[in-house]
Scaffold this active site. Structure first.
Site, PDB file in Angstrom:
ATOM      1  N   GLU A 119       0.821  -1.221   0.000  1.00 54.99           N
ATOM      2  CA  GLU A 119       0.000   0.000   0.000  1.00 54.99           C
ATOM      3  C   GLU A 119       0.856   1.272   0.000  1.00 54.99           C
ATOM      4  OE1 GLU A 119      -2.825  -0.265   3.229  1.00 54.99           O
ATOM      5  OE2 GLU A 119      -4.148  -1.521   2.042  1.00 54.99           O
TER       6      GLU A 119
ATOM      7  N   GLU B 143      -6.846  -7.539  -0.438  1.00 55.93           N
ATOM      8  CA  GLU B 143      -7.283  -7.459   0.963  1.00 55.93           C
ATOM      9  C   GLU B 143      -8.729  -7.010   1.059  1.00 55.93           C
ATOM     10  OE1 GLU B 143      -5.064  -4.932   3.570  1.00 55.93           O
ATOM     11  OE2 GLU B 143      -3.136  -5.597   2.810  1.00 55.93           O
TER      12      GLU B 143
HETATM   13  C1  GAL Z   1      -4.407  -2.350   5.076  1.00 60.63           C
HETATM   14  C2  GAL Z   1      -3.033  -2.960   5.336  1.00 60.63           C
HETATM   15  C3  GAL Z   1      -3.112  -4.174   6.218  1.00 60.63           C
HETATM   16  C4  GAL Z   1      -4.060  -3.953   7.353  1.00 60.63           C
HETATM   17  C5  GAL Z   1      -5.416  -3.593   6.814  1.00 60.63           C
HETATM   18  C6  GAL Z   1      -6.444  -3.400   7.907  1.00 60.63           C
HETATM   19  O1  GAL Z   1      -4.258  -0.977   4.941  1.00 60.63           O
HETATM   20  O2  GAL Z   1      -2.382  -3.300   4.137  1.00 60.63           O
HETATM   21  O3  GAL Z   1      -1.810  -4.468   6.681  1.00 60.63           O
HETATM   22  O4  GAL Z   1      -3.563  -2.934   8.151  1.00 60.63           O
HETATM   23  O5  GAL Z   1      -5.318  -2.412   6.088  1.00 60.63           O
HETATM   24  O6  GAL Z   1      -7.695  -3.013   7.410  1.00 60.63           O
END
Ligand code: GAL
Length: 670
Positions: A144, A299
């Site tokens: 990110e 994610e």
């Molecule tokens: C993203 C990140 C993850 C985790 C997730 C939580 O921004 O890549 O490591 O923190 O959010 O929602």
């Protein structure tokens, strides 16, 4: 072939005994891909120059032995504390001059040569060790980029910014012209006088701000490129870095060309009824960034996140429904953050695939069910029908980071949100059952019938020419308010907004902005009613708008809708002109959803675009065609009955008369 299924796997948070339970459960859950090592730098290099790979060897071997493929991170997203201790200048500085500290994550200045060299060295070691590991499927560079720290204002960044400006402008007079420094005694006598736009008494120079946004995005991209270069010396395995939907600080058009597969992290709020519609826009962006190629959801949460003020849990079936939304809109992978919900640390209340309460839980049951379904779907439809298949779209919306950055600067004519404006159009179009692509205004538009350019505020001559030519060569061009206002240096296009080229094509020009009173003014009792009234057949009669209005001067176009009442009474709100082979529409406001949807219906039907959503299923049922399959997803609270030919490949039932409950999904094969 499989649709990838899995998530971030952080075994360093757990004792080794748990790892065996992890792989056993991964197999039970149908997990095929694990992202490993995202935040492992401090474990891999606990002291500068001292590398410990033994634990990671074990983890990768274990995953491989259990048939789980690996998306291996370069681990550079969060430097260990020793980097800041030994090299404090690697810590980023805010516009107010505050140097950020260790103890959280992602505390590095993107321009720091020390950070970049240490990161490259770590990547070199990781790649040397694992390039030939049989579990390796994908390289996951950093994480990110720009999340938390997207702009750094330290002295190292200042020097890098000056170099970037020297390369861009050549001499300082050129920069003075571009930045309009004749205003407020801002003239620079040499590049050495220039700083990043740090905290200042009042409005900072707008073009300096815009250049700093451009610079900051490209510094992060330089970090990414540096790591990829190291990987490519030794490995030809595909490379990605995870995007974050509509993320303002980073111009993903520039990045998308440099990843082998587009991947995205998105966390829509389960409590917000508009989330599925907004998420649909994010999915469409991801497909578009890759030029229509399959992308991957890197994610999402199985249930609640932990970083909102109030963290709603997903309702039963919502995780599944939103996952299918991604597949419908072009994803070939559904991954999560994170595999096992943490027992300690800042994210312990963020859901995981394996929840705190274990496997006798709703979340785990849904994880298992989706894993089985995605496997069955992949096996059933095979490569031709879904893997790699395209999502057809004949309608596109332009997306332009310069316009986003500039429109939302302080001292701009409005507090309109750029992305909310795009979303209003996207939502209206998708509610008609369309998948909508995003395009660059100077990109190839020839495959589309309709192109909407909302708030294209900063416009180069080339972009304006490309948009106008699209209409002249047979397309339907729809230009939205606040477009063609400035050139690429934020200098106003004088003599009537829109610029010469669009003015000719649209047959209108803009004399003045006349936005409605801000809602808080009415609330304070000033008596000024916020909504603007509209009337016209294109809206099916009358409509309201709250966001924006303009004084439109018609030279050579039909007026299809008017502002009514108030200061703009009787002035044009929507115009249309036959522009050689095509049509050019101008929309000087942002009508509320129902009216905008009706306007879109008029535009699309005139352009001959088929709309599979006839509205009979209601606003909450999302319909998307991918390859030979029609996805129907019910995001609403009530069940509904489908009336399509063919059968639902998830249930095996005929699609005609099929009851689709709240959060239900059908995948219809005709
Ligand atoms: C993203 C990140 C993850 C985790 C997730 C939580 O921004 O890549 O490591 O923190 O959010 O929602």
């Amino acid at each position: 072939m499989t649709i990838w299924y899995g998530g971030d796997y952080n075994p360093e948070q757990w004792p080794k005994e748990v790892w065996h339970d992890d792989v056993r459960l991964m197999n039970r859950g149908g997990i095929t891909l694990a992202t490993v090592g995202v935040f492992s730098w401090a474990h891999l290099e606990p002291r500068e120059g001292e590398y410990h790979f033994g634990w990671l060897d074990e983890v990768l071997d274990l995953l491989h032995a259990n048939g789980v493929r690996v998306d291996l991170a370069t681990a550079t997203a969060s430097p260990p504390p020793w980097l800041a201790m030994r090299h404090p200048e690697t810590l980023p500085v805010t516009a107010e001059g505050v140097r950020l500290s260790v103890g959280s994550r992602q505390q590095y200045c993107p321009s720091s040569p020390v950070y970049r060299e240490k990161a490259r060295e770590l990547v070199r070691r990781i790649v040397e060790r694992y390039a030939d590991h049989p579990a390796l499927e994908l390289w996951h560079v950093n994480n990110e980029y720009g999340c938390h720290v997207s702009h750094c204002y330290c002295d190292v960044s200042a020097a890098a910014f000056r170099d970037w400006l020297r390369a861009k402008y050549g001499d300082v007079d050129e920069l003075n012209r571009a930045w309009g420094t004749a205003f407020w005694s801002q003239r620079y006598d040499s590049f050495d006088e220039i700083t990043p736009p740090r905290a200042a008494p009042t409005f900072r120079n707008p073009t300096q701000l815009l250049d700093f946004d451009r610079f900051s995005s490209s510094e992060l991209l330089a970090c990414y490129r540096a790591e990829v270069a190291v990987i490519r010396e030794r490995s030809s395995v595909p490379v990605t870095t995870n995007f974050m939907g509509f993320f303002k600080p980073v111009d993903y058009w520039a990045w998308a060309k440099e990843v082998d597969i587009v991947t995205d992290d998105t966390y829509p709020d389960p409590a917000d009824p508009i989330s599925p519609a907004y998420a649909a826009m994010v999915r469409d962006l991801m497909r578009s960034l890759g030029g229509g190629a399959p992308w991957m959801l890197m994610e999402q949460a199985t249930s609640a996140v932990n970083w909102r003020q109030q963290n709603a849990a997903k309702s039963p079936g919502q995780m599944r429904a939103w996952s299918y939304q991604c597949v419908a809109r072009g994803a070939d992978g559904i991954l999560f953050f994170q595999w096992r919900q943490s027992a300690a640390g800042s994210e312990k209340f963020h859901s995981g695939l394996v929840p705190h309460s274990g496997t006798d839980t709703r979340v785990w049951r849904e994880v298992e069910q989706l894993g089985q379904e995605l496997k069955a779907l992949s096996d059933r439809v095979g490569e031709a029908a879904i893997e790699g298949s395209r999502v057809p779209s004949s309608v596109a919306i332009t997306l332009d980071w310069d316009s986003w950055w500039a429109l939302e600067q302080p001292a701009s004519p409005t507090d309109v949100s750029y992305v909310q404006t795009l979303f209003a159009w996207h939502h209206a179009l998708t509610s008609l059952g369309l998948a909508v692509d995003f395009v660059r205004a100077d990109g190839d538009l020839s495959g589309y019938r309709v192109v909407v350019a909302p708030a294209h505020f900063v416009a180069t001559d080339g972009q304006l020419d490309n948009l106008a030519s699209f209409a002249e060569s047979g397309g339907a061009l729809v230009v939205g308010f606040a477009s063609g206002i400035t050139d690429e240096h934020l200098h106003i296009r004088l003599g009537g907004y829109l610029g010469e080229r669009l003015r000719r094509t649209l047959g209108v020009w803009i004399e003045e902005f006349a936005p409605p009173a801000a809602p808080d003014l009415a609330a304070r009792g000033s008596g000024i009613a916020p909504p603007v009234q509209l009337s016209g057949d294109v809206f099916g009669g009358s409509a309201e708008a709250r966001v924006w209005s303009e004084v439109v001067r018609v030279e050579d176009a039909e007026t299809l809708a008017l502002f009514t009442g108030g200061a703009l009474d009787g002035w044009p709100a929507v115009t249309r002109r036959a522009a050689d082979a095509g049509t050019a529409w101008y929309v000087a406001t942002l009508p509320e959803h129902g009216a905008l949807r009706r306007l879109c219906e008029s535009i699309l039907s005139e352009a001959g675009v088929e709309m599979p959503g006839d509205g009979s299923l209601g606003e909450h049922v999302e319909l998307v065609r991918r390859g030979a399959l029609l996805f129907a997803i019910n995001h609403g609270p009530d069940s509904t009955q489908l009336q399509f030919d063919g059968s639902d490949i998830l249930s095996g039932e005929p699609a005609r008369g099929l009851e689709l409950p709240s959060q239900g999904v059908a995948i219809i094969e005709a």
